[in-house]
Design a protein around this motif. Sequence first.
Motif, PDB file in Angstrom:
ATOM      1  N   UNK A 171      92.458 -38.397  30.121  1.00 21.49           N
ATOM      2  CA  UNK A 171      93.055 -37.266  28.963  1.00 21.49           C
ATOM      3  C   UNK A 171      92.755 -35.802  29.669  1.00 21.49           C
ATOM      4  N   UNK A 172      91.562 -35.775  30.397  1.00 20.64           N
ATOM      5  CA  UNK A 172      91.363 -34.457  31.042  1.00 20.64           C
ATOM      6  C   UNK A 172      92.330 -34.302  32.236  1.00 20.64           C
ATOM      7  N   UNK A 173      93.445 -34.693  32.536  1.00 22.29           N
ATOM      8  CA  UNK A 173      94.315 -34.245  33.331  1.00 22.29           C
ATOM      9  C   UNK A 173      93.989 -34.748  34.724  1.00 22.29           C
ATOM     10  N   UNK A 174      92.950 -35.429  35.141  1.00 21.80           N
ATOM     11  CA  UNK A 174      92.559 -35.896  36.324  1.00 21.80           C
ATOM     12  C   UNK A 174      93.123 -37.143  36.675  1.00 21.80           C
ATOM     13  N   UNK A 175      93.968 -37.416  37.979  1.00 24.56           N
ATOM     14  CA  UNK A 175      94.372 -38.471  38.265  1.00 24.56           C
ATOM     15  C   UNK A 175      93.574 -39.051  39.463  1.00 24.56           C
ATOM     16  N   UNK A 176      93.192 -40.448  39.251  1.00 23.28           N
ATOM     17  CA  UNK A 176      92.144 -41.084  40.162  1.00 23.28           C
ATOM     18  C   UNK A 176      93.047 -42.212  40.788  1.00 23.28           C
ATOM     19  N   UNK A 225      81.797 -37.626  34.364  1.00 18.84           N
ATOM     20  CA  UNK A 225      82.446 -36.215  33.962  1.00 18.84           C
ATOM     21  C   UNK A 225      81.806 -35.764  32.903  1.00 18.84           C
ATOM     22  N   UNK A 226      81.147 -34.563  32.883  1.00 18.27           N
ATOM     23  CA  UNK A 226      80.469 -33.810  32.025  1.00 18.27           C
ATOM     24  C   UNK A 226      81.550 -33.175  31.318  1.00 18.27           C
ATOM     25  N   UNK A 227      82.806 -33.112  31.418  1.00 16.50           N
ATOM     26  CA  UNK A 227      83.977 -32.406  30.648  1.00 16.50           C
ATOM     27  C   UNK A 227      83.949 -33.205  29.419  1.00 16.50           C
ATOM     28  N   UNK A 228      83.572 -34.341  29.511  1.00 18.32           N
ATOM     29  CA  UNK A 228      83.883 -35.260  28.216  1.00 18.32           C
ATOM     30  C   UNK A 228      82.506 -36.171  28.176  1.00 18.32           C
ATOM     31  N   UNK A 229      82.542 -36.528  27.050  1.00 18.20           N
ATOM     32  CA  UNK A 229      81.348 -37.390  26.565  1.00 18.20           C
ATOM     33  C   UNK A 229      80.107 -36.624  26.267  1.00 18.20           C
ATOM     34  N   UNK A 244      74.805 -44.259  44.417  1.00 19.66           N
ATOM     35  CA  UNK A 244      74.373 -42.762  44.142  1.00 19.66           C
ATOM     36  C   UNK A 244      75.369 -42.492  42.737  1.00 19.66           C
ATOM     37  N   UNK A 245      74.654 -41.757  41.992  1.00 22.40           N
ATOM     38  CA  UNK A 245      75.252 -41.270  40.773  1.00 22.40           C
ATOM     39  C   UNK A 245      75.579 -39.566  40.731  1.00 22.40           C
ATOM     40  N   UNK A 246      76.922 -39.523  40.632  1.00 22.21           N
ATOM     41  CA  UNK A 246      77.167 -37.936  40.783  1.00 22.21           C
ATOM     42  C   UNK A 246      77.503 -37.386  39.402  1.00 22.21           C
ATOM     43  N   UNK A 247      76.766 -36.264  39.094  1.00 22.66           N
ATOM     44  CA  UNK A 247      77.168 -35.369  37.813  1.00 22.66           C
ATOM     45  C   UNK A 247      78.157 -34.466  38.013  1.00 22.66           C
ATOM     46  N   UNK A 248      79.221 -34.482  37.299  1.00 20.79           N
ATOM     47  CA  UNK A 248      80.472 -33.605  37.929  1.00 20.79           C
ATOM     48  C   UNK A 248      80.551 -32.490  36.519  1.00 20.79           C
ATOM     49  N   UNK A 249      79.936 -31.422  36.650  1.00 19.05           N
ATOM     50  CA  UNK A 249      79.683 -30.247  35.617  1.00 19.05           C
ATOM     51  C   UNK A 249      81.353 -29.910  35.350  1.00 19.05           C
ATOM     52  N   UNK A 250      81.615 -29.342  33.953  1.00 18.81           N
ATOM     53  CA  UNK A 250      82.800 -29.245  33.771  1.00 18.81           C
ATOM     54  C   UNK A 250      83.284 -27.699  34.095  1.00 18.81           C
ATOM     55  N   UNK A 251      82.144 -26.587  34.151  1.00 20.09           N
ATOM     56  CA  UNK A 251      82.340 -25.206  34.771  1.00 20.09           C
ATOM     57  C   UNK A 251      83.276 -24.648  33.854  1.00 20.09           C
ATOM     58  N   UNK A 252      83.787 -23.450  34.157  1.00 15.61           N
ATOM     59  CA  UNK A 252      84.395 -22.544  33.159  1.00 15.61           C
ATOM     60  C   UNK A 252      85.969 -22.776  33.041  1.00 15.61           C
ATOM     61  N   UNK A 296      84.365 -13.464  37.668  1.00 17.12           N
ATOM     62  CA  UNK A 296      83.620 -14.465  38.357  1.00 17.12           C
ATOM     63  C   UNK A 296      83.006 -15.584  37.394  1.00 17.12           C
ATOM     64  N   UNK A 297      83.118 -16.682  37.711  1.00 21.08           N
ATOM     65  CA  UNK A 297      82.752 -17.891  36.982  1.00 21.08           C
ATOM     66  C   UNK A 297      81.118 -18.045  36.509  1.00 21.08           C
ATOM     67  N   UNK A 298      80.308 -18.280  37.686  1.00 16.70           N
ATOM     68  CA  UNK A 298      78.864 -18.438  37.606  1.00 16.70           C
ATOM     69  C   UNK A 298      78.825 -19.822  36.762  1.00 16.70           C
ATOM     70  N   UNK A 299      77.723 -20.244  36.423  1.00 15.52           N
ATOM     71  CA  UNK A 299      77.341 -21.578  35.756  1.00 15.52           C
ATOM     72  C   UNK A 299      77.426 -21.257  34.151  1.00 15.52           C
ATOM     73  N   UNK A 300      78.055 -21.866  33.564  1.00 16.37           N
ATOM     74  CA  UNK A 300      78.038 -21.573  31.909  1.00 16.37           C
ATOM     75  C   UNK A 300      76.932 -22.137  31.352  1.00 16.37           C
ATOM     76  N   UNK A 301      76.753 -21.808  30.013  1.00 16.57           N
ATOM     77  CA  UNK A 301      75.588 -22.243  29.300  1.00 16.57           C
ATOM     78  C   UNK A 301      75.576 -23.775  28.993  1.00 16.57           C
ATOM     79  N   UNK A 302      76.982 -24.115  28.996  1.00 16.05           N
ATOM     80  CA  UNK A 302      77.089 -25.762  28.753  1.00 16.05           C
ATOM     81  C   UNK A 302      76.656 -26.295  30.017  1.00 16.05           C
ATOM     82  N   UNK A 303      76.996 -25.813  31.210  1.00 21.54           N
ATOM     83  CA  UNK A 303      76.779 -26.431  32.554  1.00 21.54           C
ATOM     84  C   UNK A 303      75.417 -26.166  32.675  1.00 21.54           C
ATOM     85  N   UNK A 304      74.509 -25.328  32.399  1.00 21.79           N
ATOM     86  CA  UNK A 304      72.930 -25.253  32.434  1.00 21.79           C
ATOM     87  C   UNK A 304      72.470 -26.399  31.762  1.00 21.79           C
TER      88      UNK A 304
END
Length: 332
Positions: A14-19, A95-99, A123-131, A227-235
């Motif tokens: 539902x976040x638009x990514x196709x795996x 995927x930290x854009x959701x959940x 390994x476990x990969x943390x994918x931050x949502x970004x801006x 410029x995006x930087x790291x959002x507060x949520x990302x932090x």
Amino acid sequence: PRQRVQQGTGVRHHDGQTLGVTFAGDYVQLRMRQARQASQVVDNRGMNQRCHRDLDCRLADVRHTKIIATLGPASSDPTIVASLIAAGANVFRLNFSHGTHPEHAGRFATVRELASRADRHIAVLQDLSGPKIRTGRLADGAPIRLEPGATLVLAIGDGIGEPGRVYTTYAPLARAVSPGDRLLLDDGYIELRVESTDEQAITTTVVDGGVLGERKGINAPGVPLPASGVTDKDERDLAFGLALGIDLVALSFVQSAADIVAARRIMTREGRPEVPIIAKLERPEAIERLDEILDAADAVMVARGDLGLEIPLQRVPRVQRDVPRRAHERGV
């Protein structure tokens, strides 16, 4: 806008990514093909008669390309995770854009426990949502239909959307666009043309319509964004993931080396500066500043979905070839 593509075994989140491969059966088929190819290599080299030691047999089946599996609501059951590990998954993506944090913590614990049982290094990969720029909530959560030629107002704020008016919390968008600019919603399935804008709202005309749900992505091809930087949520998410024990971090919508430096600063503060950072290349600015990003990141990912909306589609294959070549030249 992009055409909808049926991927067969692909699963559209539902976040638009196709795996491309998500189910265990797909991995099993992939591993079977790899095993047959490895057997052919062994036969062609005449090694099948000399593979007496376990080490020789293992080396004959080394796979340099790794499989990353995304865990979500449909794949978090321990039985499914165990089958993915058995089928050859090397990395699990959260995927930290959701959940929520508790949901991600539960999936992390499941992976660690099942990997230990299987005696595998996973390994476990943390994918931050970004801006990521997204539309907001809708009344009763019900999707709305956008008809070609209709007017749609993109208002700045956290209000409840309704037919003819939806919201986004990304205030810089209203200051960045100009009349005539294109806006693509939901991974390009819906196209809007900007008619006018002010500090509070963007008035658009629907060019290609469709059904719009909640929290869908907004792309603005050719529009320079801050410029995006790291959002507060990302932090907050990064601090949580590092404390949890994640092995890799993916930064979304990286635009310059400064984004990576900002993330590394947080990791140093949290006592885990050694965690590798993967820079996701999703905007034209990242391609223009690729060399500085390669110098700062531990790895890069060509995120074709968003990148294909931000640059001419015919450029994407060239970028896909160029990025790995330049990365290898710099030892990344």
